[in-house]
Scaffold this motif. Structure first.
Motif, short mmCIF file in Angstrom:
data_model
loop_
_atom_site.label_atom_id
_atom_site.label_comp_id
_atom_site.label_asym_id
_atom_site.label_seq_id
_atom_site.Cartn_x
_atom_site.Cartn_y
_atom_site.Cartn_z
N GLU A 84 5.12 -15.15 127.54
CA GLU A 84 5.71 -15.48 126.24
C GLU A 84 6.80 -14.48 125.86
OE1 GLU A 84 1.90 -17.70 124.12
OE2 GLU A 84 2.03 -15.52 124.10
N VAL A 85 6.60 -13.21 126.21
CA VAL A 85 7.63 -12.21 125.93
C VAL A 85 8.91 -12.53 126.69
CG1 VAL A 85 8.26 -9.77 126.18
CG2 VAL A 85 5.94 -10.38 125.41
N GLU B 275 15.01 -17.63 125.98
CA GLU B 275 15.43 -18.66 125.03
C GLU B 275 16.50 -18.14 124.06
OE1 GLU B 275 12.02 -20.36 123.12
OE2 GLU B 275 11.52 -21.60 124.85
N LEU B 276 16.37 -16.90 123.61
CA LEU B 276 17.37 -16.37 122.69
C LEU B 276 18.73 -16.21 123.38
CD1 LEU B 276 15.34 -13.73 120.66
CD2 LEU B 276 16.59 -15.67 119.73
N ALA C 42 1.00 -11.59 122.21
CA ALA C 42 1.84 -12.34 123.15
C ALA C 42 1.53 -11.97 124.59
CB ALA C 42 3.31 -12.08 122.85
N ILE D 75 14.07 -7.53 121.70
CA ILE D 75 13.28 -8.78 121.72
C ILE D 75 11.89 -8.50 122.25
CG2 ILE D 75 13.13 -11.11 122.66
CD1 ILE D 75 16.22 -11.06 122.86
N ASP D 76 11.82 -7.76 123.34
CA ASP D 76 10.52 -7.38 123.93
C ASP D 76 9.65 -6.69 122.88
OD1 ASP D 76 8.70 -5.27 125.31
OD2 ASP D 76 9.23 -6.63 126.95
N GLN E 174 2.50 -15.79 115.48
CA GLN E 174 3.38 -16.46 116.43
C GLN E 174 4.33 -17.39 115.69
OE1 GLN E 174 1.35 -18.88 119.32
NE2 GLN E 174 3.15 -19.12 120.61
N ARG F 150 9.80 -15.38 127.94
CA ARG F 150 10.35 -16.66 127.48
C ARG F 150 11.20 -16.46 126.22
NH1 ARG F 150 6.94 -22.16 125.80
NH2 ARG F 150 8.68 -23.18 124.74
N ALA F 151 10.74 -15.59 125.31
CA ALA F 151 11.51 -15.32 124.09
C ALA F 151 12.88 -14.74 124.44
CB ALA F 151 10.74 -14.37 123.19
N ASP G 190 6.63 -20.59 116.19
CA ASP G 190 6.76 -21.66 117.17
C ASP G 190 7.80 -22.67 116.71
OD1 ASP G 190 6.24 -23.02 119.48
OD2 ASP G 190 4.08 -23.09 119.18
N VAL H 17 8.49 -9.20 119.92
CA VAL H 17 7.53 -10.22 120.33
C VAL H 17 6.17 -9.60 120.62
CG1 VAL H 17 6.99 -12.00 122.04
CG2 VAL H 17 9.33 -11.75 121.22
#
Length: 226
Positions: free
Chosen positions: A187-188, A194-195, A183, A214-215, A224, A190-191, A226, A218
């Motif tokens: 992307e990290v 989004e959560l 990732a 989360i970090d 991945q 963004r996760a 998606d 991911v």
């Protein structure tokens, strides 16, 4: 354990009447008033046949190629509903031991679906409509990795089985020689966003991971999602 005579007669009666109902339905279909001229729903005598029949909706070439028999062999080795059955049959399918697919990607997808269907006893739509597909993407070093596409109906599998589908994909990734997902920083982050947005704006998660958790996952998840 053997069934009583009354129970055996009961199942025989069910089988005979089901056959009669299918015969009536087939005769009706032959008249050409329906979109197709045959009854689409295959009969299954056991869970192995249910798994094969379910996945044949998207991969008809697997019908009658030995998958159901192989599942029963694996059950004798590992026990019924053992996850090792799911992982073993998924690998066999992905390696095209029963039939050929149009490309390697399709073989892997069908392998995941078959394993996922076994874990969910062949009775929910998750392997067809919840797990949608894989994409083969490139890592920052230019190596191939798996990106798994999911949709809402995966919920019908339940949390454990849905998670097992990810494990199935990673198992095939390792066995077939694909690289891990790496990732990016974007992307990290963004996760995380989004959560937290989902939790605060849509519905409360049963468990909301911390930003640090989360970090961590991911950065370390090998495929991945998606």
């Amino acid at each position: 354990m053997e069934a009583s005579l009354d129970m055996e007669n009961y199942f025989d009666d069910l089988s005979k009447k089901t056959g009669i109902a299918y015969g009536v339905a087939k005769n009706a279909r032959v008249k050409g008033l329906d979109p197709v001229e045959d009854v689409e729903i295959p009969l299954a005598q056991n869970m192995a046949e249910r798994v094969e029949g379910l996945i044949s909706v998207v991969a008809p070439q697997i019908i009658g190629k030995g998958i159901a028999n192989r599942i029963m062999e694996l059950e004798k080795k590992f026990g019924k509903l053992n996850w090792r059955v799911a992982f073993s049959i998924a690998l066999d399918v992905a390696e095209e031991k029963f039939c050929k697919f149009k490309d390697r990607k399709e073989a892997i997808e069908v392998g995941i679906r078959v394993g996922f269907a076994y874990v969910t006893s062949g009775v929910v739509s998750s392997p067809l409509e919840g797990f949608l597909s894989i994409e083969i993407k490139k890592t920052r070093n230019g190596e191939d990795y798996f990106s798994l596409n999911y949709a809402g109906p995966v919920r019908s599998a339940g949390g454990t089985a849905a998670a097992v589908s990810v494990l199935l994909a990673d198992f095939l990734r390792v066995k077939l020689g694909f690289s891990k997902y790496d990732a990016t920083e974007e992307e990290v982050r963004r996760a995380v966003t989004e959560l937290y947005d989902y939790h605060e704006r849509v519905t409360n998660l049963q468990y909301l991971p911390s930003e640090e958790e989360i970090d961590f996952f991911v950065r370390n998840i090998p495929v991945q999602i998606d």
